[in-house]
Design a protein around this motif. Structure first.
Motif, PDB file in Angstrom:
ATOM      1  N   ARG A 187       0.841  -1.189   0.000  1.00 29.43           N
ATOM      2  CA  ARG A 187       0.000   0.000   0.000  1.00 29.43           C
ATOM      3  C   ARG A 187       0.882   1.246   0.000  1.00 29.43           C
ATOM      4  O   ARG A 187       2.070   1.190   0.293  1.00 29.43           O
ATOM      5  CB  ARG A 187      -0.892   0.030   1.243  1.00 29.43           C
ATOM      6  CG  ARG A 187      -2.267  -0.602   1.053  1.00 29.43           C
ATOM      7  CD  ARG A 187      -2.216  -2.086   0.902  1.00 29.43           C
ATOM      8  NE  ARG A 187      -3.549  -2.680   0.893  1.00 29.43           N
ATOM      9  CZ  ARG A 187      -3.771  -3.981   0.874  1.00 29.43           C
ATOM     10  NH1 ARG A 187      -2.752  -4.817   0.884  1.00 29.43           N
ATOM     11  NH2 ARG A 187      -5.011  -4.445   0.857  1.00 29.43           N
ATOM     12  N   GLN A 195      -8.526   5.477   2.816  1.00 32.47           N
ATOM     13  CA  GLN A 195      -9.113   4.730   3.933  1.00 32.47           C
ATOM     14  C   GLN A 195      -9.498   5.661   5.073  1.00 32.47           C
ATOM     15  O   GLN A 195     -10.555   5.498   5.695  1.00 32.47           O
ATOM     16  CB  GLN A 195      -8.124   3.667   4.428  1.00 32.47           C
ATOM     17  CG  GLN A 195      -7.773   2.595   3.419  1.00 32.47           C
ATOM     18  CD  GLN A 195      -8.972   1.782   2.999  1.00 32.47           C
ATOM     19  OE1 GLN A 195      -9.818   1.414   3.808  1.00 32.47           O
ATOM     20  NE2 GLN A 195      -9.055   1.481   1.703  1.00 32.47           N
ATOM     21  N   MET A 210      -4.929   1.097  13.372  1.00 31.29           N
ATOM     22  CA  MET A 210      -5.380   0.744  12.027  1.00 31.29           C
ATOM     23  C   MET A 210      -4.593  -0.461  11.562  1.00 31.29           C
ATOM     24  O   MET A 210      -3.360  -0.476  11.621  1.00 31.29           O
ATOM     25  CB  MET A 210      -5.180   1.906  11.054  1.00 31.29           C
ATOM     26  CG  MET A 210      -5.704   1.618   9.649  1.00 31.29           C
ATOM     27  SD  MET A 210      -5.577   3.055   8.565  1.00 31.29           S
ATOM     28  CE  MET A 210      -6.318   2.418   7.062  1.00 31.29           C
ATOM     29  N   THR A 211      -5.323  -1.503  11.128  1.00 28.99           N
ATOM     30  CA  THR A 211      -4.696  -2.723  10.650  1.00 28.99           C
ATOM     31  C   THR A 211      -5.289  -3.123   9.309  1.00 28.99           C
ATOM     32  O   THR A 211      -6.395  -2.710   8.950  1.00 28.99           O
ATOM     33  CB  THR A 211      -4.891  -3.879  11.651  1.00 28.99           C
ATOM     34  OG1 THR A 211      -6.298  -4.176  11.755  1.00 28.99           O
ATOM     35  CG2 THR A 211      -4.348  -3.516  13.023  1.00 28.99           C
ATOM     36  N   VAL A 212      -4.544  -3.972   8.579  1.00 28.64           N
ATOM     37  CA  VAL A 212      -5.031  -4.549   7.326  1.00 28.64           C
ATOM     38  C   VAL A 212      -4.519  -5.981   7.256  1.00 28.64           C
ATOM     39  O   VAL A 212      -3.379  -6.265   7.644  1.00 28.64           O
ATOM     40  CB  VAL A 212      -4.556  -3.723   6.105  1.00 28.64           C
ATOM     41  CG1 VAL A 212      -3.048  -3.695   5.999  1.00 28.64           C
ATOM     42  CG2 VAL A 212      -5.179  -4.262   4.817  1.00 28.64           C
ATOM     43  N   THR A 218      -9.746  -3.965   6.399  1.00 26.07           N
ATOM     44  CA  THR A 218      -9.136  -2.892   7.172  1.00 26.07           C
ATOM     45  C   THR A 218      -9.947  -2.609   8.426  1.00 26.07           C
ATOM     46  O   THR A 218     -11.179  -2.550   8.377  1.00 26.07           O
ATOM     47  CB  THR A 218      -9.035  -1.606   6.328  1.00 26.07           C
ATOM     48  OG1 THR A 218      -8.308  -1.890   5.140  1.00 26.07           O
ATOM     49  CG2 THR A 218      -8.303  -0.513   7.096  1.00 26.07           C
ATOM     50  N   CYS A 220     -10.120   0.227  11.497  1.00 26.22           N
ATOM     51  CA  CYS A 220      -9.645   1.559  11.867  1.00 26.22           C
ATOM     52  C   CYS A 220     -10.392   2.012  13.110  1.00 26.22           C
ATOM     53  O   CYS A 220     -11.631   2.066  13.121  1.00 26.22           O
ATOM     54  CB  CYS A 220      -9.876   2.546  10.719  1.00 26.22           C
ATOM     55  SG  CYS A 220      -9.267   4.217  11.059  1.00 26.22           S
TER      56      CYS A 220
END
Length: 227
Positions: A187, A195, A210-212, A218, A220
């Motif tokens: 990303r 996002q 915030m994670t993906v 995702t 947040c």
């Protein structure tokens, strides 16, 4: 004052290095030899830290000696099963095919109340549901229930679920952007801003977490307004 600070820092990092050599374990997972080593290291470090009349080497040399001895015994135990059994002991079966081994419990001074407590902690309320219960070297109890008492797996139900398990990667941690994780996920900042815009946020400093994950999901969590 400077001498006390310097001695404390040196002994602190020396003990931390020694504990790192023992691996990532919790106190309850230490082998008996590792627990003894930890206690001795803490005692050896305390004396020269408090008594300035004792040379620093008087604490450093015994600590290095114990760490060297521990590493030597670890290497030898990898090559000798007999030595490993002497140093670390061996697991003990407390329940064998549903039968409670009272002699093994007495030998390990493991009471019935402790056994029932460990079983309840693992969601087992009936001894009849247990096929094997093994007391490990670390003191943890491994419980293996009978197949009839185990919850059914997906293959038992004839279901073939997709592999939806993936490890999320942290992109923002308490307002701090972790650029290397963002790049590792493929990303860029443009994607990140998009996002944030979906969440009604204009800056990454407004995000608490915030994670993906590998599927692109995702999560947040905005920061809460401070009182």
């Amino acid at each position: 004052m400077a001498t006390a600070f310097l001695r404390t820092v040196i002994l602190y990092f020396l003990i931390m290095a020694g504990l790192r050599l023992m691996g990532k374990r919790q106190i309850g997972e230490l082998e008996p030899s590792e627990l003894v080593l930890t206690m001795m290291l803490s005692d050896l470090a305390t004396v020269p830290m408090q008594d300035f009349g004792i040379p620093l080497l008087s604490g450093v040399i015994p600590i290095l000696t114990l760490l060297s001895l521990s590493m030597l015994l670890s290497q030898l135990s990898l090559r000798s099963v007999r030595l490993r059994r002497v140093l670390c002991g061996s697991p003990t079966v407390l329940i064998d095919r549903g039968k409670l081994r009272q002699d093994a419990m007495r030998k390990n001074r493991f009471t019935l109340d402790e056994l029932l407590e460990e079983l309840r902690a693992q969601g087992v309320c009936d001894l009849k549901d247990v096929k094997y219960a093994v007391l490990e070297n670390s003191g943890q109890l491994s419980v293996l229930p009978w197949p009839s008492a185990q919850p059914p797996a997906a293959r038992d139900l004839g279901v073939s679920p997709e592999d939806g398990v993936s490890l999320p990667v942290i992109l923002i941690n308490d307002g701090r952007l972790i650029t290397q994780n963002l790049q590792r996920c493929g990303r860029d900042l443009k994607w990140l801003r998009a996002q944030l815009k979906r969440q009604g946020l204009s800056d990454h400093r407004q995000v608490f977490l915030m994670t993906v994950d590998e599927q692109g999901k995702t999560v947040c969590i905005p920061k809460e307004a401070s009182e």
